[in-house]
Design an enzyme around this catalytic site. Structure first.
Site, mmCIF file in Angstrom:
data_model
loop_
_atom_site.group_PDB
_atom_site.id
_atom_site.type_symbol
_atom_site.label_atom_id
_atom_site.label_comp_id
_atom_site.label_asym_id
_atom_site.label_seq_id
_atom_site.Cartn_x
_atom_site.Cartn_y
_atom_site.Cartn_z
ATOM 1 N N HIS A 8 0.847 -1.184 0.000
ATOM 2 C CA HIS A 8 0.000 0.000 0.000
ATOM 3 C C HIS A 8 0.880 1.230 0.000
ATOM 4 O O HIS A 8 1.861 1.302 0.738
ATOM 5 C CB HIS A 8 -0.889 0.013 1.253
ATOM 6 N N ASP A 13 -14.845 3.054 7.284
ATOM 7 C CA ASP A 13 -13.755 3.955 6.905
ATOM 8 C C ASP A 13 -14.172 4.857 5.748
ATOM 9 O O ASP A 13 -13.852 6.043 5.723
ATOM 10 C CB ASP A 13 -12.490 3.175 6.530
ATOM 11 N N ARG A 27 -14.000 13.252 7.115
ATOM 12 C CA ARG A 27 -12.710 13.876 7.434
ATOM 13 C C ARG A 27 -12.296 14.843 6.334
ATOM 14 O O ARG A 27 -11.731 15.913 6.586
ATOM 15 C CB ARG A 27 -11.626 12.796 7.599
ATOM 16 N N SER A 36 -7.325 4.231 9.213
ATOM 17 C CA SER A 36 -8.038 4.182 7.934
ATOM 18 C C SER A 36 -7.337 3.214 6.979
ATOM 19 O O SER A 36 -7.947 2.295 6.416
ATOM 20 C CB SER A 36 -8.065 5.608 7.347
ATOM 21 N N LYS A 60 -8.466 -1.167 5.983
ATOM 22 C CA LYS A 60 -8.666 -1.722 4.635
ATOM 23 C C LYS A 60 -7.653 -2.825 4.331
ATOM 24 O O LYS A 60 -7.981 -3.840 3.731
ATOM 25 C CB LYS A 60 -8.566 -0.598 3.592
#
Ligand code: URA
Length: 433
Positions: free
Chosen positions: A82, A161, A168, A183, A187
Site C-alpha cells: 500500500h 472507513d 474527514r 483508515s 482496509k
C-alpha cells in the site's frame, strides 16, 4: 452511553475505552449518531491524538464493519502493498508481477486517483479491455492460475472507513496520524493478505511533509499490523518530486513496462526493488540481500515481464501495447515546456505537478469526474538536473486545448530553478519493521 460524553472526554485529553470507540463507529455507520457529533469527535482526536490501544481498536472496528476477504486457501504467502499516495507512483504495476514471479500471491484491491494523486485502478483501465470489476469468484480463480489479480476496492470493504474518510475530507481532519493509520490499516487487514509492505511517502506530493511524521505514521501502522498477527514492514520513501518520469495513466503503464523490460534502472526501480524485496523477505523469510538479488534476476531474465503479460491478459487486457505503445491511444496535443533560465532544477512541488496533470485531463476532482487515460505529463528533467534556457523539461499530453495555459502556469509555479546544484536528498529514508 452518550456521544456528548465521549466528545468531552477526548476533548479533555483522556483515552477512550474500547466500548466507547465501538459505540461511536457503530452509531455513525447505522445512522443513530448525527454527523455533527462525529465531526466534533474527529476534531478532538485530531488535536488530542490516540494511544496505540485506541488506534488498534478503531482499526479493528472499522475493519469488521464490512467484508473480510478470505485468502486462507493460499497459505502464508499472500502479499499486499500500500502506498500512502503520491505522484507518478506506478510501483504496484511493477511490484505485483515481480513478487508473483517469486512465489508471492498478490490478490490486491486498489483505489482510483483523486485530487493530485493517481490510482492503480485508473492506470490499469487505460489498457484496452482490462477489467477491474471482475467478480470475487473470477478474482480468486485468476489468483489461483496466475498468482496475481488487482481489482477496485469493493463497496463493502471497511465501509465505516469510507464514511468516516468522506467526513474527514470536509472537516479538515484528514491529516491526523491515528486517523490515517487506522483508515489505511482497516482496509489492508480486511483485504486479507498475511504479508504487507507499506510505502509511506513524505514530501511535497505526500500527505505528510516531513520524515519525523512519516516515521511516526509508519511505526503506528506497523504496530497495528503486528498486533493483528500480520507480517508487516514500512518503507519510508521520497515524494518531494514525482516518482519516475511519467505522470498520468497510460504513460505510467508504459513507464512500468519499460522497467519490467529492464530498459530503465532509476529512482522508480530503486523504490520498487525495496518494496518487492521487503515483501519477499516477509513472505519467504529470505534476507533482504537475497531477495534483492532475486528481484534483479526476474527483471533481467524477463520472468517479471511474462508474469505481467499473463496477469493483464487474464484480466481481459490487450497486451499488444507492450510491444506497440500506440495501442493505448494518443492525445490531440503534445506541448513542450522549456526552461526559462540556465541552471539546475532545485525543487519540484510534486502535488502541483499532479494537479497540473489532472487539469490536462489525467485526474479527477470528484469521484464522478471522467478522466482521459491518455493525458498526462512526461518529465524530461527532475530535481538536481542541469538545464539550459530553452531546453525541454517536460511534455504535456492533453486533448483539452482550453486548459493548456492554466496548466503551463501551474507547472511553472511547481518547478524551482537555482544557479547551484541542489544537495541530493535520499530516495529511501528508512525501513520500519
Ligand atoms: N489513505 C487512506 O486510505 N486513508 C487516509 O486517511 C489517508 C490516506
Amino acid at each position: 452511553m452518550r456521544l456528548y460524553d465521549i466528545i468531552e472526554k477526548k476533548r479533555d485529553g483522556f483515552e477512550l475505552s474500547d466500548e466507547e470507540i465501538k459505540f461511536f463507529i457503530g452509531g455513525y455507520v447505522d445512522g443513530t449518531v448525527p454527523e455533527y457529533q462525529i465531526s466534533a469527535l474527529l476534531m478532538a482526536i485530531f488535536f488530542r491524538g490516540m494511544n496505540d490501544r485506541e488506534i488498534t481498536t478503531l482499526t479493528h472496528t472499522m475493519m469488521h464493519s464490512g467484508d473480510i476477504v478470505d485468502l486462507s486457501e493460499f497459505g502464508s504467502v499472500t502479499v499486499d502493498k500500500h502506498s500512502t499516495g503520491g505522484v507518478g507512483d506506478k510501483t504496484s504495476l511493477i511490484v505485483a508481477p515481480i513478487v508473483a514471479s517469486l512465489g508471492g500471491i498478490m490478490a490486491k484491491m486498489s483505489g482510483r486517483g483523486l485530487g493530485h494523486t493517481g490510482g492503480t485502478v485508473d492506470k490499469l483501465e487505460s489498457i484496452p479491455g482490462f477489467d477491474t470489476g471482475i467478480s470475487s469468484e473470477a478474482f480468486l480463480e485468476q489468483v489461483r492460475k496466475v498468482g496475481v489479480a488487482v481489482i477496485g476496492s469493493t463497496k463493502n470493504l471497511a465501509p465505516a472507513d469510507k464514511k468516516l474518510y468522506a467526513l474527514r475530507d470536509v472537516t479538515a481532519t484528514v491529516n491526523s496520524i491515528p486517523l490515517i493509520a487506522s483508515s489505511i490499516m482497516s482496509k489492508k487487514l480486511a483485504a486479507g493478505a498475511h504479508n504487507i509492505v507499506l510505502d509511506v511517502k513524505i514530501g511535497s506530493g505526500a500527505f505528510l511533509k516531513d520524515e519525523e511524521e512519516g516515521r511516526l505514521l509508519a511505526e503506528k501502522m506497523v504496530n497495528i499490523g503486528k498486533n493483528s498477527g500480520r507480517n508487516i514492514a514500512a518503507v519510508i520513501t521520497d515524494m518531494d518530486r514525482p516518482l519516475g518520469f511519467a505522470v498520468g495513466n497510460s504513460v505510467e503503464v508504459l513507464e512500468a513496462v519499460s522497467v519490467l523490460k529492464c530498459e530503465k534502472i532509476d529512482d522508480l526501480y530503486t523504490v520498487c526493488k525495496a518494496l518487492a524485496s521487503n515483501l519477499l523477505s516477509l513472505c519467504h523469510g529470505w534476507s533482504i540481500e537475497e531477495s534483492e538479488a532475486k528481484v534483479d534476476e526476474v527483471i533481467k531474465n524477463g520472468t517479471a515481464l511474462e508474469t505481467f503479460k499473463n496477469w493483464i491478459s487474464a484480466q481481459g487486457g490487450d497486451i499488444s501495447f507492450v510491444d506497440e505503445p500506440s495501442v493505448l491511444g494518443k492525445t490531440d496535443f503534445e506541448i513542450e515546456i522549456t526552461a526559462q533560465q540556465d541552471g539546475y532544477i532545485s525543487g519540484m512541488d510534486a502535488a502541483m505537478i499532479g494537479k497540473t496533470a489532472s487539469v490536462l485531463g489525467a485526474g479527477r476532482e470528484t469521484l464522478d469526474d471522467v478522466i482521459d487515460h491518455t493525458a498526462g505529463i512526461i518529465l524530461k528533467k527532475k530535481t538536481g538536473d542541469a538545464v539550459k534556457k530553452g531546453e525541454v523539461i517536460a511534455v504535456f499530453l492533453t486533448s483539452k486545448e482550453d486548459k493548456i495555459e492554466t496548466a503551463k502556469n501551474m507547472f511553472a509555479s511547481a518547478v524551482e530553478f537555482s544557479t547551484e546544484k541542489p544537495k541530493d536528498k535520499p530516495l529511501i529514508y528508512g525501513i520500519v519493521k
